[in-house]
Scaffold this motif. Structure first.
Motif, PDB file in Angstrom:
ATOM      1  N   ALA A 128     -15.183   9.231 -16.170  1.00  0.00           N
ATOM      2  CA  ALA A 128     -14.828   7.845 -15.836  1.00  0.00           C
ATOM      3  C   ALA A 128     -13.800   7.458 -16.010  1.00  0.00           C
ATOM      4  CB  ALA A 128     -15.928   7.369 -16.350  1.00  0.00           C
ATOM      5  N   VAL A 129     -13.269   6.457 -15.028  1.00  0.00           N
ATOM      6  CA  VAL A 129     -11.028   6.639 -15.574  1.00  0.00           C
ATOM      7  C   VAL A 129     -11.450   5.138 -14.942  1.00  0.00           C
ATOM      8  CG1 VAL A 129      -9.043   7.169 -14.755  1.00  0.00           C
ATOM      9  CG2 VAL A 129     -11.049   9.223 -14.469  1.00  0.00           C
ATOM     10  N   SER A 130     -10.220   4.467 -15.775  1.00  0.00           N
ATOM     11  CA  SER A 130      -9.942   3.436 -14.991  1.00  0.00           C
ATOM     12  C   SER A 130      -8.840   2.797 -15.400  1.00  0.00           C
ATOM     13  CB  SER A 130     -10.905   2.323 -16.518  1.00  0.00           C
ATOM     14  OG  SER A 130     -11.936   1.773 -16.859  1.00  0.00           O
ATOM     15  N   PHE A 131      -7.793   2.678 -14.063  1.00  0.00           N
ATOM     16  CA  PHE A 131      -6.591   2.559 -14.295  1.00  0.00           C
ATOM     17  C   PHE A 131      -6.066   0.898 -14.306  1.00  0.00           C
ATOM     18  CE2 PHE A 131      -7.937   5.517 -10.827  1.00  0.00           C
ATOM     19  CZ  PHE A 131      -7.225   6.481 -11.550  1.00  0.00           C
ATOM     20  N   TYR A 132      -5.226   1.045 -15.206  1.00  0.00           N
ATOM     21  CA  TYR A 132      -4.773  -0.911 -14.824  1.00  0.00           C
ATOM     22  C   TYR A 132      -3.408  -0.733 -14.184  1.00  0.00           C
ATOM     23  CZ  TYR A 132      -8.511  -1.245 -18.057  1.00  0.00           C
ATOM     24  OH  TYR A 132      -9.750  -1.494 -18.573  1.00  0.00           O
ATOM     25  N   TRP A 133      -2.370  -1.645 -13.790  1.00  0.00           N
ATOM     26  CA  TRP A 133      -0.889  -1.860 -13.680  1.00  0.00           C
ATOM     27  C   TRP A 133      -0.877  -2.969 -13.238  1.00  0.00           C
ATOM     28  CZ3 TRP A 133      -5.411  -0.048 -10.573  1.00  0.00           C
ATOM     29  CH2 TRP A 133      -5.280  -0.722  -8.995  1.00  0.00           C
ATOM     30  N   THR A 134       0.452  -3.221 -12.593  1.00  0.00           N
ATOM     31  CA  THR A 134       0.758  -4.500 -11.552  1.00  0.00           C
ATOM     32  C   THR A 134       1.140  -4.791 -10.622  1.00  0.00           C
ATOM     33  OG1 THR A 134       0.335  -5.451 -14.332  1.00  0.00           O
ATOM     34  CG2 THR A 134       2.238  -6.445 -12.409  1.00  0.00           C
ATOM     35  N   ASP A 135       0.330  -5.606  -9.734  1.00  0.00           N
ATOM     36  CA  ASP A 135       1.552  -5.667  -8.277  1.00  0.00           C
ATOM     37  C   ASP A 135       1.529  -7.198  -8.303  1.00  0.00           C
ATOM     38  OD1 ASP A 135       2.001  -5.042  -5.760  1.00  0.00           O
ATOM     39  OD2 ASP A 135       0.283  -4.345  -5.141  1.00  0.00           O
ATOM     40  N   THR A 136       3.386  -7.056  -8.450  1.00  0.00           N
ATOM     41  CA  THR A 136       3.738  -8.208  -7.763  1.00  0.00           C
ATOM     42  C   THR A 136       3.511  -9.302  -6.941  1.00  0.00           C
ATOM     43  OG1 THR A 136       6.167  -7.235  -7.585  1.00  0.00           O
ATOM     44  CG2 THR A 136       5.565  -7.750  -9.988  1.00  0.00           C
ATOM     45  N   ARG A 137       3.230  -8.038  -5.873  1.00  0.00           N
ATOM     46  CA  ARG A 137       3.306  -8.913  -4.858  1.00  0.00           C
ATOM     47  C   ARG A 137       1.979  -9.912  -4.328  1.00  0.00           C
ATOM     48  NH1 ARG A 137       2.321  -3.476  -1.148  1.00  0.00           N
ATOM     49  NH2 ARG A 137       1.079  -3.249  -3.151  1.00  0.00           N
ATOM     50  N   LEU A 138       1.126  -9.402  -5.811  1.00  0.00           N
ATOM     51  CA  LEU A 138      -0.368 -10.288  -6.271  1.00  0.00           C
ATOM     52  C   LEU A 138       0.334 -11.735  -6.585  1.00  0.00           C
ATOM     53  CD1 LEU A 138      -2.632  -7.542  -5.998  1.00  0.00           C
ATOM     54  CD2 LEU A 138      -2.337  -9.435  -4.031  1.00  0.00           C
ATOM     55  N   GLU A 139       1.206 -12.268  -7.590  1.00  0.00           N
ATOM     56  CA  GLU A 139       1.396 -13.301  -8.341  1.00  0.00           C
ATOM     57  C   GLU A 139       0.924 -14.197  -7.392  1.00  0.00           C
ATOM     58  OE1 GLU A 139       5.462 -13.586  -9.520  1.00  0.00           O
ATOM     59  OE2 GLU A 139       5.121 -10.824 -10.718  1.00  0.00           O
ATOM     60  N   GLY A 140      -0.282 -15.486  -8.122  1.00  0.00           N
ATOM     61  CA  GLY A 140      -0.217 -16.199  -8.066  1.00  0.00           C
ATOM     62  C   GLY A 140      -1.028 -16.437  -6.666  1.00  0.00           C
ATOM     63  N   TRP A 141      -1.914 -14.944  -6.589  1.00  0.00           N
ATOM     64  CA  TRP A 141      -3.084 -14.948  -5.634  1.00  0.00           C
ATOM     65  C   TRP A 141      -4.680 -16.091  -6.115  1.00  0.00           C
ATOM     66  CZ3 TRP A 141      -2.502 -12.050  -1.188  1.00  0.00           C
ATOM     67  CH2 TRP A 141      -4.297 -11.891  -0.414  1.00  0.00           C
ATOM     68  N   GLY A 142      -4.083 -16.952  -4.649  1.00  0.00           N
ATOM     69  CA  GLY A 142      -5.994 -17.602  -5.073  1.00  0.00           C
ATOM     70  C   GLY A 142      -6.746 -16.974  -4.233  1.00  0.00           C
ATOM     71  N   ASP A 143      -6.905 -15.840  -3.537  1.00  0.00           N
ATOM     72  CA  ASP A 143      -7.979 -15.991  -2.172  1.00  0.00           C
ATOM     73  C   ASP A 143      -9.223 -15.392  -3.173  1.00  0.00           C
ATOM     74  OD1 ASP A 143      -9.696 -14.588  -0.327  1.00  0.00           O
ATOM     75  OD2 ASP A 143      -7.617 -14.916   0.807  1.00  0.00           O
ATOM     76  N   PRO A 144      -9.920 -15.391  -3.479  1.00  0.00           N
ATOM     77  CA  PRO A 144     -11.284 -14.941  -3.898  1.00  0.00           C
ATOM     78  C   PRO A 144     -10.648 -13.132  -3.594  1.00  0.00           C
ATOM     79  CG  PRO A 144     -12.449 -15.799  -2.527  1.00  0.00           C
ATOM     80  CD  PRO A 144     -11.029 -16.489  -2.619  1.00  0.00           C
ATOM     81  N   PHE A 145     -10.582 -13.063  -2.058  1.00  0.00           N
ATOM     82  CA  PHE A 145     -10.855 -11.294  -2.061  1.00  0.00           C
ATOM     83  C   PHE A 145      -9.529 -11.034  -1.926  1.00  0.00           C
ATOM     84  CE2 PHE A 145     -14.478 -13.673  -0.044  1.00  0.00           C
ATOM     85  CZ  PHE A 145     -15.484 -13.087  -0.509  1.00  0.00           C
ATOM     86  N   LEU A 146      -9.096  -9.794  -2.662  1.00  0.00           N
ATOM     87  CA  LEU A 146      -8.378  -9.187  -2.540  1.00  0.00           C
ATOM     88  C   LEU A 146      -7.992  -8.433  -1.210  1.00  0.00           C
ATOM     89  CD1 LEU A 146      -8.271  -7.142  -5.946  1.00  0.00           C
ATOM     90  CD2 LEU A 146      -6.840  -8.655  -5.166  1.00  0.00           C
TER      91      LEU A 146
END
Length: 118
Positions: free
Chosen positions: A47-65
């Protein structure tokens, strides 16, 4: 901000300071089965978990990506053709920063050179 259906979501996030996006990875070796010393193969479940930051999603308010949102992938270069990978989770952990997490499970045969001399 891009619309949810924009094709640019499939591209990696913008570089920060000209550097590639840092991705933190956590590996969990679940099982090791069917060790075949004659063929140098072993059946594994990882099992592999990945963690990263996508600044395009800062302030994202929609429950779906966005459906085509880019995420890191792992290739098992020594995996056989029948290795299965199942993407199970893809979530926005922190909408204020755009921090994301994805989880993937890999299972199947991998080649593993074995030196069995004393």
């Amino acid at each position: 901000m891009m619309g949810k259906d924009d094709v640019k979501w499939a591209l990696p996030p913008p570089k920060v300071g000209g550097q590639p996006i840092p991705v933190d990875i956590r590996f969990n070796l679940n099982r090791v089965m069917s060790v075949d010393t004659a063929n140098c193969t072993v059946h594994i479940s990882v099992a592999v978990s990945f963690y990263w930051t996508d600044t395009r999603l800062e302030g994202w308010g929609d429950p779906f990506l966005p459906e085509t949102l880019w995420g890191p992938r792992l290739w098992l270069f020594n995996g056989t053709k029948d290795i299965e990978h199942t993407y199970q989770d893809f979530e926005l952990v922190d909408p204020t920063t755009g921090r994301l997490k994805s989880y993937c499970r890999y299972e199947g045969l991998v080649y593993n050179d074995m030196d069995l001399r004393n």
